[in-house]
Design a protein around this motif. Structure first.
Motif, mmCIF file in Angstrom:
data_model
loop_
_atom_site.group_PDB
_atom_site.id
_atom_site.type_symbol
_atom_site.label_atom_id
_atom_site.label_comp_id
_atom_site.label_asym_id
_atom_site.label_seq_id
_atom_site.Cartn_x
_atom_site.Cartn_y
_atom_site.Cartn_z
ATOM 1 N N GLU A 1 9.157 -0.371 -10.005
ATOM 2 C CA GLU A 1 8.828 -1.034 -8.733
ATOM 3 C C GLU A 1 7.545 -1.841 -8.876
ATOM 4 O O GLU A 1 7.421 -2.941 -8.334
ATOM 5 C CB GLU A 1 8.690 0.004 -7.615
ATOM 6 N N GLU A 2 6.597 -1.298 -9.612
ATOM 7 C CA GLU A 2 5.276 -1.937 -9.682
ATOM 8 C C GLU A 2 5.283 -3.241 -10.482
ATOM 9 O O GLU A 2 4.315 -3.990 -10.433
ATOM 10 C CB GLU A 2 4.243 -0.962 -10.265
ATOM 11 N N HIS B 1 9.716 5.257 -5.507
ATOM 12 C CA HIS B 1 9.528 4.946 -6.930
ATOM 13 C C HIS B 1 8.536 5.904 -7.585
ATOM 14 O O HIS B 1 7.628 6.421 -6.930
ATOM 15 C CB HIS B 1 9.141 3.481 -7.151
ATOM 16 N N ASP C 1 0.893 6.333 -4.848
ATOM 17 C CA ASP C 1 1.882 5.244 -4.750
ATOM 18 C C ASP C 1 2.750 5.327 -6.004
ATOM 19 O O ASP C 1 2.319 4.888 -7.057
ATOM 20 C CB ASP C 1 1.147 3.905 -4.633
ATOM 21 N N HIS D 1 -3.545 1.623 -5.459
ATOM 22 C CA HIS D 1 -3.551 1.048 -6.821
ATOM 23 C C HIS D 1 -4.866 1.271 -7.564
ATOM 24 O O HIS D 1 -5.017 0.771 -8.677
ATOM 25 C CB HIS D 1 -3.196 -0.447 -6.816
HETATM 26 MN MN MN Z 1 2.376 -0.128 -5.524
#
Ligand code: MN
Ligand code: MN
Length: 468
Positions: A302-303, A112, A272, A444
């Motif tokens: 995705e998040e 992603h 990420d 994150h």
């Molecule tokens: Mn993530």
């Protein structure tokens, strides 16, 4: 114990026990140099593509240069042909047609390109006590206190009333201004310090400072807001109502950089999951003549749980695979059932400072290679697709055969928390799927940490899989 007995014990241990070694002790100088060069390219990508839209634009431009053409349902395709599909400027699928019949399935890598950030609300602009602000709503799972008192840049698009589009990217060029969210000085934070860490900064306190100069006039109110709106009108041709149809994302303005005296690590916003997206995309470019058709999907959303038409809970991947199958007179459902997928997403790396959340025998370590994760989920594997032993065996053989440095790890101790990836949504299409990705520290956070050798190992893993 006698000497020869000791030798016997060691020999038996070497033969029977799992071994794990620092990647640098398993790579020669030539491979370390390749790893370094690859990571330099990766840092360049990270500084160019900080959002899903910018990553899609970067990848699409590179694909066109490499001879990929837009996919059209029904088009005539043969082995070696290269196609791509740009989904609304926020996600991209690319495919290289293999020599094997498509009915034997595709090799799919999914990663992603969205990352946690702060989105502007639809009425973002306000003035309070002669300071101009933007209101935000955070996107993805963040520790809110980490996003104050750092430089922020602004990225995205504004659709004007007449339908035309203004592209925004400000705060990345050293000559640009940046933006900023305040925090309270410690001297006056006695009450704030009593809040829990989760409440330390609240969602509605994530207000971005965007200016403080009033429009040149002695008359009227909201002159700072007017001054700012006037600048925005001159720069982007917009009025306040145009924010209604805008997607503006505030992200950390730090550039990606090498970290450590030995330069073995990379610090960046949004590893990420661009740390898997970039190697997957590069691997697809490197495998020019695959046996099985290669498909790499770099997805959005995705998040926030993968919902929406650019996320993997939608049908866009399924539709693409069905349309691709039909180009060869095959049934899409049968192609999916025969396919294999690496769900390429990061995992938590072991952090000695916070060692209590990970179980040492079953977690990923920096510099021990790309991490294969059999299952994710939380509270008794809830929400995971859990790859079968047979499929883990298949992937294990592919990685070992190619000499890829890899390890296995789960996301935290049992009942410590947990999380998921897109693996379940792809597995739900009846595709054999397993998670694999780069271990990350401070996942994150506005600035995350990875090890260079693990980035390289991810690239080597995706290349080996796409060739299999
Ligand atoms: Mn993530
Ligand atoms: Mn991720």
């Amino acid at each position: 114990m006698k000497e020869n007995e000791k030798d016997q014990v060691q020999t038996l241990k070497d033969a029977l026990f799992s071994q794990s070694k620092h990647a640098a002790q398993r790579m020669d100088d030539a491979e370390l140099a390749k790893c370094d060069a690859f990571c330099a390219d990766y840092i360049g990508f990270m500084n160019t593509a900080k959002t899903e839209r910018e990553a899609t634009a970067f990848v699409t431009a590179a694909l066109e240069k490499a001879g990929y053409v837009p996919f059209k349902p029904g088009m005539a395709l043969k082995a070696g042909d290269k196609v791509y599909l740009n989904n609304r400027g926020k996600a991209v699928i690319l495919a290289t047609i293999g020599t094997a019949p498509i009915g034997e399935g595709v090799r799919l890598c999914a990663a992603h390109i969205d990352s946690p950030r702060l989105d502007l609300k639809q009425h973002p602009l306000y003035e309070s006590d002669e300071i101009g602000f933007f209101k935000t709503h955070y996107y993805g799972g963040i520790k809110k206190y980490q996003w104050t008192a750092i430089p922020l840049s602004l990225h995205g698009v504004i659709i004007r009333k007449d339908g035309s589009k203004a592209e925004v990217r400000i705060g990345e060029d050293p000559a640009d201004p940046v933006f900023y969210i305040t925090d309270l000085l410690p001297h006056l934070a006695t009450e704030q310090m009593k809040r829990t860490l989760a409440q330390g900064i609240k969602g509605e306190e994530l207000n971005i400072v965007i200016g403080s100069m009033p429009f040149k006039s002695d008359k009227g109110s909201e002159l700072v807001k007017l001054g700012l709106m006037n600048i925005l009108h001159e720069k982007y041709g917009i009025t306040e109502d145009d924010f209604l149809s805008a997607e503006l994302e505030a992200v950390p303005a730090f550039p990606a950089r090498e970290v450590g005296f030995d330069r073995s690590l990379i610090g960046a916003y949004g590893h990420d999951d661009r740390v898997c997206s970039y190697p997957a995309f590069r691997a697809a470019l490197a495998v020019e003549a695959p046996v099985h058709t290669n498909v790499v999907i770099l997805t959005d959303k995705e998040e926030t749980g993968s919902d929406g038409n650019t996320g993997l809970c939608s049908s866009y991947l399924k539709y693409f695979l069905c349309d691709l199958a039909e180009c060869f007179g095959e049934n899409g459902r049968h192609v999916m059932s025969a396919s294999q997928c690496l769900s390429a997403d990061v995992n938590a790396g072991f952090d000695p400072t916070f060692s209590e959340v990970l179980e040492r025998n079953n977690c990923a370590y920096l510099n021990h290679g790309v991490c294969v994760t059999k299952f994710t989920g939380a509270r008794g594997k809830s929400g995971t697709s859990d790859a079968s032993a047979e499929f883990v065996g298949t992937i294990r053989a592919v990685l070992d055969e190619a000499g890829v440095i890899w390890q296995t790890g789960e996301l935290g101790k049992v009942d410590m928390g947990g999380g998921g990836t897109v693996a379940a949504y792809i597995a739900n299409l009846d595709v054999d799927t397993i998670d694999i990705g780069v271990p990350v520290l401070s996942m994150h956070a506005p600035y995350e940490l990875v090890a260079k050798t693990d980035v390289w190992a991810a690239y080597r893993a995706f290349e080996a899989f796409l060739k299999s």
